[in-house]
Motif scaffolding. Structure first.
Motif, short mmCIF file in Angstrom:
data_model
loop_
_atom_site.label_atom_id
_atom_site.label_comp_id
_atom_site.label_asym_id
_atom_site.label_seq_id
_atom_site.Cartn_x
_atom_site.Cartn_y
_atom_site.Cartn_z
N LEU A 1 -49.62 -5.81 -26.67
CA LEU A 1 -48.99 -5.29 -27.87
C LEU A 1 -47.51 -5.59 -27.75
O LEU A 1 -46.88 -5.25 -26.75
CB LEU A 1 -49.23 -3.78 -27.97
CG LEU A 1 -48.76 -3.04 -29.20
CD1 LEU A 1 -49.41 -3.61 -30.46
CD2 LEU A 1 -49.07 -1.56 -29.07
N SER A 2 -46.94 -6.28 -28.75
CA SER A 2 -45.54 -6.66 -28.64
C SER A 2 -44.79 -6.37 -29.93
O SER A 2 -45.37 -6.24 -31.00
CB SER A 2 -45.42 -8.15 -28.28
OG SER A 2 -45.98 -8.95 -29.29
N ARG A 3 -43.46 -6.29 -29.75
CA ARG A 3 -42.59 -5.98 -30.88
C ARG A 3 -41.24 -6.64 -30.66
O ARG A 3 -40.65 -6.50 -29.59
CB ARG A 3 -42.42 -4.47 -30.96
CG ARG A 3 -41.60 -3.99 -32.13
CD ARG A 3 -41.47 -2.48 -32.09
NE ARG A 3 -41.67 -1.93 -33.40
CZ ARG A 3 -41.62 -0.64 -33.68
NH1 ARG A 3 -41.41 0.23 -32.73
NH2 ARG A 3 -41.78 -0.23 -34.90
N ASN A 4 -40.77 -7.36 -31.68
CA ASN A 4 -39.43 -7.91 -31.66
C ASN A 4 -38.50 -6.78 -32.09
O ASN A 4 -38.57 -6.31 -33.23
CB ASN A 4 -39.33 -9.10 -32.61
CG ASN A 4 -38.00 -9.78 -32.55
OD1 ASN A 4 -36.99 -9.18 -32.19
ND2 ASN A 4 -37.99 -11.04 -32.92
N LEU A 5 -37.62 -6.33 -31.20
CA LEU A 5 -36.85 -5.11 -31.45
C LEU A 5 -35.72 -5.25 -32.47
O LEU A 5 -35.22 -4.25 -32.96
CB LEU A 5 -36.30 -4.58 -30.13
CG LEU A 5 -37.38 -4.19 -29.12
CD1 LEU A 5 -36.74 -3.80 -27.81
CD2 LEU A 5 -38.27 -3.08 -29.66
N ASP A 6 -35.31 -6.48 -32.75
CA ASP A 6 -34.26 -6.62 -33.75
C ASP A 6 -34.73 -7.26 -35.04
O ASP A 6 -33.95 -7.68 -35.86
CB ASP A 6 -33.02 -7.32 -33.17
CG ASP A 6 -33.34 -8.59 -32.44
OD1 ASP A 6 -34.17 -8.54 -31.54
OD2 ASP A 6 -32.76 -9.64 -32.76
N GLU A 7 -36.03 -7.28 -35.24
CA GLU A 7 -36.61 -7.79 -36.47
C GLU A 7 -36.55 -6.69 -37.53
O GLU A 7 -36.77 -5.52 -37.23
CB GLU A 7 -38.07 -8.16 -36.20
CG GLU A 7 -38.90 -8.47 -37.40
CD GLU A 7 -40.35 -8.65 -37.01
OE1 GLU A 7 -41.12 -7.67 -37.11
OE2 GLU A 7 -40.71 -9.75 -36.57
N GLU A 8 -36.26 -7.05 -38.75
CA GLU A 8 -36.27 -6.06 -39.82
C GLU A 8 -37.69 -5.55 -40.01
O GLU A 8 -38.63 -6.32 -40.08
CB GLU A 8 -35.76 -6.67 -41.12
CG GLU A 8 -35.71 -5.64 -42.20
CD GLU A 8 -34.52 -5.82 -43.11
OE1 GLU A 8 -34.52 -5.19 -44.16
OE2 GLU A 8 -33.59 -6.57 -42.76
N GLY A 9 -37.87 -4.27 -40.07
CA GLY A 9 -39.19 -3.65 -40.22
C GLY A 9 -39.90 -3.43 -38.91
O GLY A 9 -40.72 -2.56 -38.78
N ARG A 10 -39.61 -4.24 -37.93
CA ARG A 10 -40.13 -4.11 -36.57
C ARG A 10 -41.63 -3.84 -36.50
O ARG A 10 -42.08 -2.84 -35.99
CB ARG A 10 -39.35 -3.04 -35.83
CG ARG A 10 -37.91 -3.40 -35.69
CD ARG A 10 -37.04 -2.36 -35.09
NE ARG A 10 -37.69 -1.41 -34.24
CZ ARG A 10 -37.10 -0.68 -33.34
NH1 ARG A 10 -35.83 -0.81 -33.15
NH2 ARG A 10 -37.75 0.20 -32.63
N SER A 11 -42.40 -4.77 -37.02
CA SER A 11 -43.85 -4.64 -36.95
C SER A 11 -44.34 -5.02 -35.54
O SER A 11 -43.60 -5.59 -34.74
CB SER A 11 -44.52 -5.51 -38.00
OG SER A 11 -44.19 -6.86 -37.79
N PHE A 12 -45.57 -4.70 -35.26
CA PHE A 12 -46.20 -5.01 -33.98
C PHE A 12 -47.14 -6.19 -34.14
O PHE A 12 -47.68 -6.42 -35.21
CB PHE A 12 -47.02 -3.80 -33.50
CG PHE A 12 -46.18 -2.63 -33.11
CD1 PHE A 12 -45.80 -2.44 -31.79
CD2 PHE A 12 -45.77 -1.71 -34.05
CE1 PHE A 12 -45.02 -1.36 -31.41
CE2 PHE A 12 -45.00 -0.61 -33.69
CZ PHE A 12 -44.62 -0.44 -32.37
N GLN A 13 -47.34 -6.92 -33.06
CA GLN A 13 -48.34 -7.98 -33.01
C GLN A 13 -49.19 -7.74 -31.77
O GLN A 13 -48.68 -7.31 -30.73
CB GLN A 13 -47.68 -9.37 -32.89
CG GLN A 13 -46.86 -9.79 -34.09
CD GLN A 13 -45.47 -9.22 -34.07
OE1 GLN A 13 -44.86 -9.12 -33.03
NE2 GLN A 13 -44.97 -8.81 -35.23
N ALA A 14 -50.48 -8.03 -31.89
CA ALA A 14 -51.39 -7.85 -30.76
C ALA A 14 -52.02 -9.19 -30.39
O ALA A 14 -52.24 -10.04 -31.26
CB ALA A 14 -52.49 -6.84 -31.12
N SER A 15 -52.29 -9.35 -29.11
CA SER A 15 -52.98 -10.54 -28.59
C SER A 15 -54.13 -10.08 -27.72
O SER A 15 -54.07 -9.03 -27.11
CB SER A 15 -52.02 -11.38 -27.74
OG SER A 15 -50.90 -11.75 -28.47
N GLY A 16 -55.18 -10.91 -27.66
CA GLY A 16 -56.29 -10.60 -26.79
C GLY A 16 -57.60 -10.85 -27.48
O GLY A 16 -57.63 -11.24 -28.65
N PRO A 17 -58.69 -10.64 -26.82
CA PRO A 17 -58.78 -10.38 -25.38
C PRO A 17 -58.57 -11.67 -24.59
O PRO A 17 -58.86 -12.76 -25.08
CB PRO A 17 -60.21 -9.86 -25.21
CG PRO A 17 -60.97 -10.49 -26.33
CD PRO A 17 -60.00 -10.64 -27.46
#
Length: 115
Positions: A50-66
């Motif tokens: 689970l990752s998040r770009n901390l300075d992106e507007e809106g700061r959505s999450f992206q998931a990778s896997g499995p």
């Protein structure tokens, strides 16, 4: 805040990392390209990130896997709530719950009988 070893219903947090973010001047401490990610393991040993770009507007999450521990290459995207980017502006805890639920549904679909 999540801590290593935290166990959810379907996932266990095994790693947490924050990186990036250089400073554009000594007087301005605003990080640029700061990124945070957490890695989880399911009961079968598959990994999810689970990752998040901390300075992106809106700061959505992206998931990778499995993926497996020894996986090399671009991580496969994992859709949560039917989306690649999800939980915009929400907390890590909310995104973790959403990922955990999506992984549970995914694992259940794998065990369902095929026609």
């Amino acid at each position: 805040m999540s801590t290593k070893g935290k166990i959810m219903e379907h996932l266990e947090l095994i790693e947490s990392d924050r990186y990036g973010g250089h400073y554009d001047s000594p007087n301005n401490k605003r990080a640029i390209n700061a990124h945070s990610e957490r890695t989880y393991r399911d009961a079968d040993g598959n990994l999810y990130r689970l990752s998040r770009n901390l300075d992106e507007e809106g700061r959505s999450f992206q998931a990778s896997g499995p993926y497996a521990k020894d996986f090399v290459g671009i991580l496969p995207r994992f859709e949560v709530d039917g989306q690649v980017a999800f939980a915009e502006g929400r907390s890590w805890q909310t995104a973790e719950r959403m990922l955990d639920e999506a992984v549970g549904e995914y694992r259940l679909s794998l065990s369902a009988p095929r026609p």
